[in-house]
Design an enzyme around this catalytic site. Structure first.
Site, PDB file in Angstrom:
ATOM      1  N   HIS A   1       0.843  -1.208   0.000  1.00 50.72           N
ATOM      2  CA  HIS A   1       0.000   0.000   0.000  1.00 50.72           C
ATOM      3  C   HIS A   1       0.871   1.248   0.000  1.00 50.72           C
ATOM      4  O   HIS A   1       1.934   1.288   0.626  1.00 50.72           O
ATOM      5  CB  HIS A   1      -0.998  -0.016   1.152  1.00 50.72           C
ATOM      6  CG  HIS A   1      -0.450   0.201   2.540  1.00 50.72           C
ATOM      7  ND1 HIS A   1      -0.282   1.450   3.071  1.00 50.72           N
ATOM      8  CD2 HIS A   1      -0.074  -0.661   3.502  1.00 50.72           C
ATOM      9  CE1 HIS A   1       0.180   1.346   4.302  1.00 50.72           C
ATOM     10  NE2 HIS A   1       0.320   0.069   4.595  1.00 50.72           N
TER      11      HIS A   1
ATOM     12  N   ASP B   1       5.921   3.038   6.925  1.00 48.05           N
ATOM     13  CA  ASP B   1       4.747   2.191   6.758  1.00 48.05           C
ATOM     14  C   ASP B   1       3.861   2.881   5.730  1.00 48.05           C
ATOM     15  O   ASP B   1       3.142   3.810   6.076  1.00 48.05           O
ATOM     16  CB  ASP B   1       4.032   2.023   8.101  1.00 48.05           C
ATOM     17  CG  ASP B   1       2.694   1.309   7.988  1.00 48.05           C
ATOM     18  OD1 ASP B   1       2.358   0.839   6.895  1.00 48.05           O
ATOM     19  OD2 ASP B   1       1.976   1.235   9.008  1.00 48.05           O
TER      20      ASP B   1
ATOM     21  N   GLU C   1      -5.293   1.502   2.406  1.00 47.24           N
ATOM     22  CA  GLU C   1      -5.073   0.333   3.275  1.00 47.24           C
ATOM     23  C   GLU C   1      -5.272   0.713   4.724  1.00 47.24           C
ATOM     24  O   GLU C   1      -5.846  -0.039   5.505  1.00 47.24           O
ATOM     25  CB  GLU C   1      -3.651  -0.212   3.067  1.00 47.24           C
ATOM     26  CG  GLU C   1      -3.392  -1.561   3.776  1.00 47.24           C
ATOM     27  CD  GLU C   1      -2.873  -1.430   5.204  1.00 47.24           C
ATOM     28  OE1 GLU C   1      -2.766  -2.469   5.881  1.00 47.24           O
ATOM     29  OE2 GLU C   1      -2.585  -0.307   5.671  1.00 47.24           O
ATOM     30  N   GLU C   2      -4.782   1.888   5.093  1.00 51.59           N
ATOM     31  CA  GLU C   2      -4.806   2.296   6.501  1.00 51.59           C
ATOM     32  C   GLU C   2      -6.222   2.492   7.020  1.00 51.59           C
ATOM     33  O   GLU C   2      -6.441   2.489   8.226  1.00 51.59           O
ATOM     34  CB  GLU C   2      -3.995   3.587   6.696  1.00 51.59           C
ATOM     35  CG  GLU C   2      -2.505   3.454   6.408  1.00 51.59           C
ATOM     36  CD  GLU C   2      -1.759   2.611   7.445  1.00 51.59           C
ATOM     37  OE1 GLU C   2      -2.383   2.143   8.414  1.00 51.59           O
ATOM     38  OE2 GLU C   2      -0.533   2.412   7.256  1.00 51.59           O
TER      39      GLU C   2
ATOM     40  N   ASP D   1       4.245  -5.614   3.744  1.00 52.03           N
ATOM     41  CA  ASP D   1       3.945  -4.572   4.719  1.00 52.03           C
ATOM     42  C   ASP D   1       5.055  -4.549   5.752  1.00 52.03           C
ATOM     43  O   ASP D   1       6.013  -5.313   5.656  1.00 52.03           O
ATOM     44  CB  ASP D   1       2.570  -4.814   5.365  1.00 52.03           C
ATOM     45  CG  ASP D   1       1.855  -3.510   5.689  1.00 52.03           C
ATOM     46  OD1 ASP D   1       2.523  -2.559   6.154  1.00 52.03           O
ATOM     47  OD2 ASP D   1       0.630  -3.429   5.485  1.00 52.03           O
TER      48      ASP D   1
ATOM     49  N   HIS E   1       3.483   3.876  13.177  1.00 54.19           N
ATOM     50  CA  HIS E   1       2.476   4.943  13.174  1.00 54.19           C
ATOM     51  C   HIS E   1       2.928   6.163  13.973  1.00 54.19           C
ATOM     52  O   HIS E   1       2.134   6.816  14.644  1.00 54.19           O
ATOM     53  CB  HIS E   1       1.110   4.424  13.662  1.00 54.19           C
ATOM     54  CG  HIS E   1       0.397   3.630  12.605  1.00 54.19           C
ATOM     55  ND1 HIS E   1      -0.980   3.461  12.591  1.00 54.19           N
ATOM     56  CD2 HIS E   1       0.853   2.965  11.521  1.00 54.19           C
ATOM     57  CE1 HIS E   1      -1.313   2.720  11.544  1.00 54.19           C
ATOM     58  NE2 HIS E   1      -0.218   2.408  10.882  1.00 54.19           N
TER      59      HIS E   1
END
Lengths: 331, 378
Positions: B79, B199, B231-232, B254, B338
């Site tokens: 992603h 990410d 995706e998130e 990922d 994150h």
């Protein structure tokens, strides 16, 4: 806007999974305007308006179902225990009324409370239909009820149970009635089971594989005393959704809706909703995916028996949907 | 390939979930020289197709895959979107009706999994009619009603300040505009890279390495690299691209949690100890074995990460598209997930890419039969 249509729809019975009656109410209002009407396996009522071949396949979804309750147990004394259908908040229950498919009315109340401000969970509530025991109880386990409250129109201030989402159905119906011609093959889907997980729209979208999906639904507002921060208010026009808890709307479709509103001089707001979602989330992710967006009708007191909208906002929502559908959709 | 430079370009280009236009265009330029065709689908996914360069399949195989005379197809999915923020409302201060004099401030909500504790003091870019630099501010701690509070600021206390008056803000910014984080990629010692959006740009870089690896290798399968969207928020690009592409095998890439201060010993992975292959609910055992075979051929160490249910990655969506797709998962260990200081070892990215390239090159005409037979058992 046809106020009689609003009254018929909001007062109709149709908890999620029990939408038969709503299909019967809606059908006469769309029959003369659609090129084809069908009912799919899930019970979605689908009206197709044929395009001139130059446009896209567009699915418009407004859900017919409403929140409600389902009977789980009948006590020896004839009181009904129940569970929720969709998002039923305990704080809205005591003293409220529900109505079953056969017209039986019941009063909801709760067991004793330690203080006047205490609110019990659903499991400590019951429904009283006036029965004295199981033998004379007109209701069976598994029967579903919707809330019961008559519609009031106080000038432009429209109050009813189940504005969510019968007012969306009104917008879709009137847009179909006013839509003289369109480049798009438009499928108006009056969907089932939205309140239990946007399930009707998901199946319909799997079947139709639309290029574009537009849900018409209610959204909450931030314009009441000490409300949570939200930049949507009553009487400021339809809200074009950017994001809710279930999806991010297609940015190209948002841009197009804004442009169409501006061109036609229709007031609009932009919506960022932190809790809840709509049929559009299911349409967006079905099959190869669809460009999904929502025209929301700003609504106060959602999921109570006094869901409140402004008739001007409803009228402008209809206009905006007609503008979007009657012209090319460039994403 | 200068991987640090590539990561710099990829992480510093904004791509909030739902607004992937900029990162998509950046990536298109990177992938175009390595692919036969690069396209964007209606969900905004970027697809780079590198066609098989050795036609070894027999006509009999057509019935098995249903994909006509084309070679079978491998989908490599990473992603490209990143967690971000969105304008929830526009506030003015002082709010005394004097619009001319009031400053404009943006109230926030999350796009994807934001840990609100990291927000205070972050530099951001507001993607309004034009991009505006801004910062996330709040009242200093000693001015709060509860001065002794050590609680982190919540969304209700935070604002974005772009330095403009309310009137000017409203001309440029709308409710619903995206806000991305601004953080240059840093090179730490020991070839570690730290920044925002590693990410999942680390995986996007790994897919790029795989495409590069395949330039010099023969492969029987078509390889489709896809940089997925949203995706998130909901794995949107994975579900939809797998449905549309109908690949014969898919591998998601990922990041996964690396060991660091405070982590327990079990289940996590050291930085710079090579890629991780997923095992469990979202992963087809035949694909996992083939990934292990490829690692062995490269004499590369891989770790295995079990997932009991939801891997939290695109693999979850890819697996159940259409009639089901044999799916694998390759992960890159990453610390401080994150946050704006996500940290990876650059060599892990290179190794993950090489592993994928080798895996793709080793897929032959009989692989699908083999894994089907394996599943049938005796």
């Amino acid at each position: 806007m046809n106020i009689e249509l609003v009254k018929q729809l909001v007062e109709g019975y149709g908890p999620s999974g029990f939408e038969d009656h709503m299909r019967d109410i809606i059908r006469p209002f769309i029959e003369d305007y659609a090129d084809e009407i069908s009912v799919d396996t899930m019970g979605n009522l689908i009206a197709r308006k044929e395009g001139d071949g130059s446009g896209l396949k567009v699915m418009v979804a407004a859900h017919m179902d409403e929140i409600g309750v389902m009977v789980t147990h009948i006590t020896e004394k004839g009181f009904l225990r129940f569970t929720n259908i969709g998002g039923v908040f305990p704080v809205t229950l005591a003293g409220n009324r529900v109505q079953f498919a056969d017209g039986t009315m019941g009063v909801v109340y709760s067991e004793k409370r330690e203080s006047r401000t205490e609110v019990h969970g659903l499991d400590k509530h019951y429904i009283d239909v006036g029965a004295t025991g199981r033998d004379d109880c007109p209701v069976s386990v598994g029967d579903a009820a919707g809330f019961y409250r008559s519609f009031r129109a106080q000038d432009d201030f429209l109050v009813a149970k189940s504005m969510d989402d019968r007012i969306g159905c009104v917008v879709a119906i009137e847009a179909l009635q006013r839509l003289e011609s369109t480049p798009h093959d438009v499928y108006f889907v009056f969907s089932v089971q939205e309140e239990v997980g946007t399930r009707g729209a998901e199946a319909a979208a799997n079947g139709l594989e639309p290029d574009v999906g537009i849900a018409i639904d209610v959204t909450t507002t931030g314009d009441t005393p000490e409300a949570a921060t939200m930049a949507v208010e009553l009487r400021a026009g339809p809200a074009i959704k950017v994001r809710d808890a279930g999806m991010i709307a297609h940015t190209g479709l948002v841009r197009l809706m804004r442009r169409r509103a501006e061109e036609a001089g229709i007031p609009y707001q932009l919506e960022v909703l932190e809790g809840g979602s709509t049929d559009a989330r299911s349409i967006q992710i079905a099959g190869p995916g669809a460009a999904a967006g929502v025209i929301s009708i700003p609504t106060r007191y959602v999921h109570t028996v006094s869901e409140t909208v402004d008739s001007g906002d409803v009228e402008n929502s209809i206009k905006l949907l007609v503008e979007v559908l009657s012209k090319p959709i460039e994403l | 390939m200068d991987l640090f430079k590539l990561l710099q370009t990829l992480t510093e280009t904004p791509g909030p979930s739902g607004l992937e236009d900029a990162i998509r265009e950046t990536l298109r330029e990177v992938w175009e020289p390595m692919a036969d065709v690069v396209v964007v689908d209606n969900m905004g996914n970027l697809l780079a197709v590198k066609r098989a360069n050795q036609q070894s399949r027999q006509p009999d195989d057509e019935e098995i895959t249903g994909s006509d005379e084309k070679p079978p197809r491998l989908l490599l999915a990473a992603h490209m979107d990143e967690i971000a923020l969105m304008v929830k409302a526009i506030a003015q201060y002082p709010d005394n009706g004097d619009v001319e004099a009031a400053g404009g401030f943006l109230r926030l909500t999350n796009v994807g999994g934001i840990d609100v504790r990291h927000l205070y003091g972050q530099p951001v870019v507001v993607h309004g009619r034009r991009d505006l630099p801004g910062i996330i501010g709040a009242l200093p701690n000693y001015m709060l009603p509860d001065k002794s509070s050590s609680k982190a600021y919540g969304f209700d206390e935070l604002v974005v300040d772009v330095g403009l008056a309310a009137k000017e803000v409203r001309e440029i910014v709308s409710v619903g505009d995206f806000i991305s984080f601004q953080q240059p990629l840093r090179k730490l010692l020991n070839d570690r890279a730290s920044g925002k959006a590693l990410d999942n740009r680390a995986s996007v870089a790994a897919v790029t390495v795989a495409l590069d690896y395949l330039q010099g290798r023969r492969h029987d399968w078509d390889v489709v690299a896809v940089a997925t969207t949203q995706e998130e928020t909901r794995l949107l690009g994975a579900f939809t691209s797998a449905f549309a592409q109908r690949p014969d095998v898919a591998v998601a890439l990922d990041v996964s949690f690396a060991k660091g201060p405070g982590t327990k010993e079990n289940h996590l992975f050291e930085l710079d100890e090579g890629p991780i292959v997923g095992l469990g609910a979202n992963v087809h055992p035949g694909v996992l074995q083939k990934l292990k075979d490829a690692a062995e051929a490269l004499e590369m160490k891989v770790h295995v990460e079990p997932h009991s249910y939801h891997s939290g990655t695109d693999a979850y969506g890819l697996q159940i598209a259409r009639e089901g797709i044999p799916t694998g998962l390759v992960s890159i260990p990453l610390r401080y997930m994150h946050t704006m200081v996500e940290t990876v070892a650059i060599d892990d990215i290179e190794r993950a890419g090489r592993l994928l390239g080798e895996f793709a090159a080793r897929l032959d005409g009989s692989f699908l039969d083999e894994i089907a037979e394996e599943m049938m058992g005796d």
